[in-house]
Design a protein around this motif. Structure first.
Motif, PDB file in Angstrom:
ATOM      1  N   ALA A 149       0.829  -1.201   0.000  1.00 44.75           N
ATOM      2  CA  ALA A 149       0.000   0.000   0.000  1.00 44.75           C
ATOM      3  C   ALA A 149       0.862   1.249   0.000  1.00 44.75           C
ATOM      4  CB  ALA A 149      -0.930   0.004   1.213  1.00 44.75           C
ATOM      5  N   ALA A 150       0.630   2.118  -0.978  1.00 47.91           N
ATOM      6  CA  ALA A 150       1.284   3.420  -1.015  1.00 47.91           C
ATOM      7  C   ALA A 150       0.711   4.307   0.085  1.00 47.91           C
ATOM      8  CB  ALA A 150       1.082   4.068  -2.378  1.00 47.91           C
ATOM      9  N   PHE A 151       1.550   5.192   0.603  1.00 52.13           N
ATOM     10  CA  PHE A 151       1.171   6.138   1.653  1.00 52.13           C
ATOM     11  C   PHE A 151       0.836   5.437   2.966  1.00 52.13           C
ATOM     12  CE2 PHE A 151      -0.423   7.518  -2.549  1.00 52.13           C
ATOM     13  CZ  PHE A 151       0.529   8.503  -2.817  1.00 52.13           C
ATOM     14  N   PHE A 152       1.319   4.214   3.125  1.00 50.90           N
ATOM     15  CA  PHE A 152       1.180   3.445   4.362  1.00 50.90           C
ATOM     16  C   PHE A 152       2.510   3.483   5.101  1.00 50.90           C
ATOM     17  CE2 PHE A 152      -2.282   0.095   5.100  1.00 50.90           C
ATOM     18  CZ  PHE A 152      -3.278   0.908   4.596  1.00 50.90           C
ATOM     19  N   SER A 192       7.105  -4.890   6.509  1.00 57.21           N
ATOM     20  CA  SER A 192       7.887  -3.703   6.832  1.00 57.21           C
ATOM     21  C   SER A 192       7.339  -2.492   6.103  1.00 57.21           C
ATOM     22  CB  SER A 192       9.355  -3.896   6.438  1.00 57.21           C
ATOM     23  OG  SER A 192       9.495  -3.865   5.027  1.00 57.21           O
ATOM     24  N   GLN A 193       7.783  -1.332   6.572  1.00 59.48           N
ATOM     25  CA  GLN A 193       7.702  -0.129   5.747  1.00 59.48           C
ATOM     26  C   GLN A 193       8.902  -0.175   4.823  1.00 59.48           C
ATOM     27  OE1 GLN A 193       7.004   3.541   7.869  1.00 59.48           O
ATOM     28  NE2 GLN A 193       7.875   4.793   6.227  1.00 59.48           N
ATOM     29  N   ARG A 194       8.698   0.104   3.544  1.00 57.81           N
ATOM     30  CA  ARG A 194       9.776  -0.035   2.563  1.00 57.81           C
ATOM     31  C   ARG A 194      10.625   1.236   2.539  1.00 57.81           C
ATOM     32  NH1 ARG A 194       8.153  -5.166   3.118  1.00 57.81           N
ATOM     33  NH2 ARG A 194       6.358  -5.726   1.831  1.00 57.81           N
ATOM     34  N   GLU A 195      11.883   1.064   2.160  1.00 57.44           N
ATOM     35  CA  GLU A 195      12.799   2.201   2.070  1.00 57.44           C
ATOM     36  C   GLU A 195      12.490   2.997   0.798  1.00 57.44           C
ATOM     37  OE1 GLU A 195      14.532   4.898   2.945  1.00 57.44           O
ATOM     38  OE2 GLU A 195      15.475   3.464   4.328  1.00 57.44           O
ATOM     39  N   GLU A 202      14.176   3.134  -9.889  1.00 57.90           N
ATOM     40  CA  GLU A 202      13.457   4.220 -10.562  1.00 57.90           C
ATOM     41  C   GLU A 202      12.176   4.596  -9.831  1.00 57.90           C
ATOM     42  OE1 GLU A 202      12.812   3.904 -14.734  1.00 57.90           O
ATOM     43  OE2 GLU A 202      14.909   4.355 -15.201  1.00 57.90           O
ATOM     44  N   LEU A 203      11.596   3.646  -9.105  1.00 55.92           N
ATOM     45  CA  LEU A 203      10.417   3.984  -8.303  1.00 55.92           C
ATOM     46  C   LEU A 203      10.754   5.059  -7.273  1.00 55.92           C
ATOM     47  CD1 LEU A 203       9.020   0.385  -7.611  1.00 55.92           C
ATOM     48  CD2 LEU A 203       8.103   2.064  -9.233  1.00 55.92           C
ATOM     49  N   ARG A 204      12.020   5.096  -6.840  1.00 55.12           N
ATOM     50  CA  ARG A 204      12.471   6.100  -5.864  1.00 55.12           C
ATOM     51  C   ARG A 204      12.899   7.396  -6.557  1.00 55.12           C
ATOM     52  NH1 ARG A 204      11.231   0.915  -4.473  1.00 55.12           N
ATOM     53  NH2 ARG A 204      11.227   0.694  -2.217  1.00 55.12           N
ATOM     54  N   ARG A 205      13.171   7.325  -7.847  1.00 55.77           N
ATOM     55  CA  ARG A 205      13.563   8.530  -8.583  1.00 55.77           C
ATOM     56  C   ARG A 205      12.361   9.320  -9.080  1.00 55.77           C
ATOM     57  NH1 ARG A 205      17.806   4.975 -10.807  1.00 55.77           N
ATOM     58  NH2 ARG A 205      19.813   5.705  -9.976  1.00 55.77           N
ATOM     59  N   PHE A 206      11.277   8.626  -9.333  1.00 57.58           N
ATOM     60  CA  PHE A 206      10.126   9.254  -9.971  1.00 57.58           C
ATOM     61  C   PHE A 206       8.908   9.195  -9.039  1.00 57.58           C
ATOM     62  CE2 PHE A 206      12.280   7.203 -13.828  1.00 57.58           C
ATOM     63  CZ  PHE A 206      13.140   8.289 -14.012  1.00 57.58           C
ATOM     64  N   THR A 208       8.614   9.173  -5.570  1.00 54.15           N
ATOM     65  CA  THR A 208       8.668   8.218  -4.457  1.00 54.15           C
ATOM     66  C   THR A 208       7.699   8.601  -3.337  1.00 54.15           C
ATOM     67  OG1 THR A 208      10.151   7.021  -2.961  1.00 54.15           O
ATOM     68  CG2 THR A 208      10.556   9.385  -3.218  1.00 54.15           C
ATOM     69  N   VAL A 209       7.178   7.574  -2.652  1.00 55.76           N
ATOM     70  CA  VAL A 209       6.247   7.800  -1.540  1.00 55.76           C
ATOM     71  C   VAL A 209       6.517   6.772  -0.448  1.00 55.76           C
ATOM     72  CG1 VAL A 209       4.408   8.759  -2.987  1.00 55.76           C
ATOM     73  CG2 VAL A 209       4.473   6.283  -2.554  1.00 55.76           C
ATOM     74  N   PRO A 210       6.160   7.094   0.797  1.00 51.99           N
ATOM     75  CA  PRO A 210       6.200   6.054   1.831  1.00 51.99           C
ATOM     76  C   PRO A 210       5.235   4.935   1.444  1.00 51.99           C
ATOM     77  CG  PRO A 210       5.872   8.238   2.802  1.00 51.99           C
ATOM     78  CD  PRO A 210       5.686   8.385   1.325  1.00 51.99           C
TER      79      PRO A 210
END
Length: 464
Positions: A252-255, A392-395, A420-424, A426-428
């Motif tokens: 889940a994004a924003f989790f 876990s919460q992902r980095e 690339e998910l962290r470059r474009f 990215t969200v908790p």
């Protein structure tokens, strides 16, 4: 006009008076001096059998019906009657019985009422006809449906992640390789395998987890879950390990971690509630024959709020315990099953979520805490089983993720898309994994994980 129904339907009192057609397998047959036979029929729709009354006036009574034995399959047309006995509410007075398939009593392996689970594993193609494995199949079905029901109600999308993958999510290295190369004459170039001639032109494996791909989908769709087979090539013959097993993995994004823990607790309670509601007869069977506390265990989880303690607190509790552990607890070492069971069964006496583990014992993708020593990991522990969910919460920070991958010796080129998910944008985001088979062990009390999956895959065993 007779209706085709299941044994489960015909056993209900409201079926009395209906003309029905039943099809199933004979469990037993006994003949009465009064000129009729009692046949116990089961079709897998429920634990209980239904009694068929076959009168000697049936045209094939002497030639076929009186020769029916365990394992024979039949088609019965008749009327549902109220049963004069106390063991079942209904029975069927047969008007016609057709033998569909015979089972030779000299060779049919399920003649006895009781067989060891070890023996039944050697005939996995037939064990679903037994009470235990019929009940297991129905509970497994219920749990699977409850999983989908829960995530759909929570707004998650069901997605399909690949079974064939070039990466190892866990970094454990216990992978089954997928190849079309001729193993009798493996092509080589400069002394190493020439994968340019392989189907995918690179080393590929059966997945150990759909997590990384689920992360990619969550970072565009919001909330997703995958539910499918995963594979680990550990040469392990314990009662807790399979080479092929089923995993449920929400992302889940924003989790953040707290959201993840809340989701996991609601998830388990939903599953166990549905099992108790929908599998009452089968769960009574497991309570009577396998584990006297299995229903109580589920009720306890449903009714109790889960305890939440940090890994550091857990180590302190274990270190103070008036108990001698086979593996002494120490900060920086993973919790063993004996530690997990102590926390859930003796100290907290309820399910426990342990969080914030040392980063040195967890995979690269878990978010590093501000202390630099721990990561935002969580394990959900339940009595008797120990860990049932890991997550876990992902980095989400690119620089920290690159640092973690370097620490664990991972090649970043193999994870370019993940980075690339962290470059474009990215969200908790957070997620967890639940092993279906270990969950079923907890639900039913079955001691060996090979007995909660229809066709177990273990070292040296892929026959069926």
């Amino acid at each position: 006009m007779a209706d085709k129904v299941t044994v489960a339907v015909a056993r209900k009192p409201e079926a009395i008076g209906r003309e029905v057609i039943l099809q199933g397998w004979v469990r037993t047959r006994r003949d009465s001096k009064g000129g009729f036979s009692f046949i116990e029929l089961n079709d897998g729709s429920c634990l209980g059998n239904i009694q068929i009354i076959a009168d000697q006036s049936l045209p094939n009574y002497e030639t076929e019906i009186r020769h029916l034995g365990t394992g024979c399959s039949i088609r019965v047309e008749g009327v549902v009657k109220a049963s004069p006995g106390t063991k079942q509410p209904t029975e069927v007075e047969a008007r016609q019985i057709q033998v569909l398939g015979w089972a030779d009593p000299e060779t049919y392996p399920l003649q006895k009422k009781h067989h060891s689970f070890e023996f039944l594993r050697t005939i996995a193609h037939l064990r679903s006809r037994t009470n235990t494995f019929g009940a297991m199949a129905r509970v497994r079905n219920c749990v699977s449906m409850a999983i989908h029901e829960f995530f759909q109600s929570e707004g998650f999308l069901y997605v399909h992640t690949p079974i064939i993958t070039p990466s190892d999510c866990e970094g454990a290295g216990a992978l089954f390789q997928v190849t079309t190369l001729n193993l009798a004459a493996v092509p080589k170039r400069d002394g190493v395998v020439d994968y340019s001639q392989d189907f995918f032109q690179r080393p590929t494996y059966l997945t150990v987890s759909g997590q990384l791909e689920a992360e990619a989908l969550a970072c565009g769709l919001g909330k997703v879950y995958t539910f499918g087979p995963t594979f680990r090539a550990e040469n392990s013959n314990t009662t807790r390990h399979l080479a092929e097993f089923w995993m449920v993995e929400p992302e889940a994004a924003f989790f953040e971690l707290e959201d993840n823990m809340d989701l996991a607790e609601r998830f388990l309670k939903h599953i166990f509630r549905r099992v108790l509601e929908r599998c009452e007869e089968d769960m009574r069977f497991f309570q009577e024959r396998i584990d006297p506390q299995c229903i109580e265990n589920l009720t306890h989880v449903i009714e109790q709020p889960f305890e939440r303690i940090s890994y550091t607190e857990a180590i302190e509790i274990l270190s103070r315990a008036d108990k001698e552990f086979e593996f002494p607890p120490a900060w920086g070492k993973d919790l063993q099953s004996e530690h997990e069971r102590y926390l859930t069964e003796e100290y907290c006496r309820k399910p426990v979520i342990v969080f914030d583990y040392p980063k040195t014992i967890k995979p690269f993708y878990m978010r590093v805490n501000d202390d630099g020593r721990t990561v935002r990991a969580m394990d959900v522990l339940v009595p008797k089983v120990g860990e049932i969910i890991g997550g876990s919460q992902r980095e989400e920070r690119l620089d920290v993720l690159l640092e973690r991958m370097a620490e664990q010796g991972l090649k970043t080129e193999n994870y370019w898309w993940y980075l690339e998910l962290r470059r474009f944008g990215t969200v908790p985001h957070s997620g967890f994994g639940l092993g279906l088979e270990r969950t079923l062990q907890f639900v039913t009390g079955m001691g060996n994980i090979r007995d909660v999956i229809p066709f177990p895959r273990t070292p040296g065993n892929a026959e069926f």
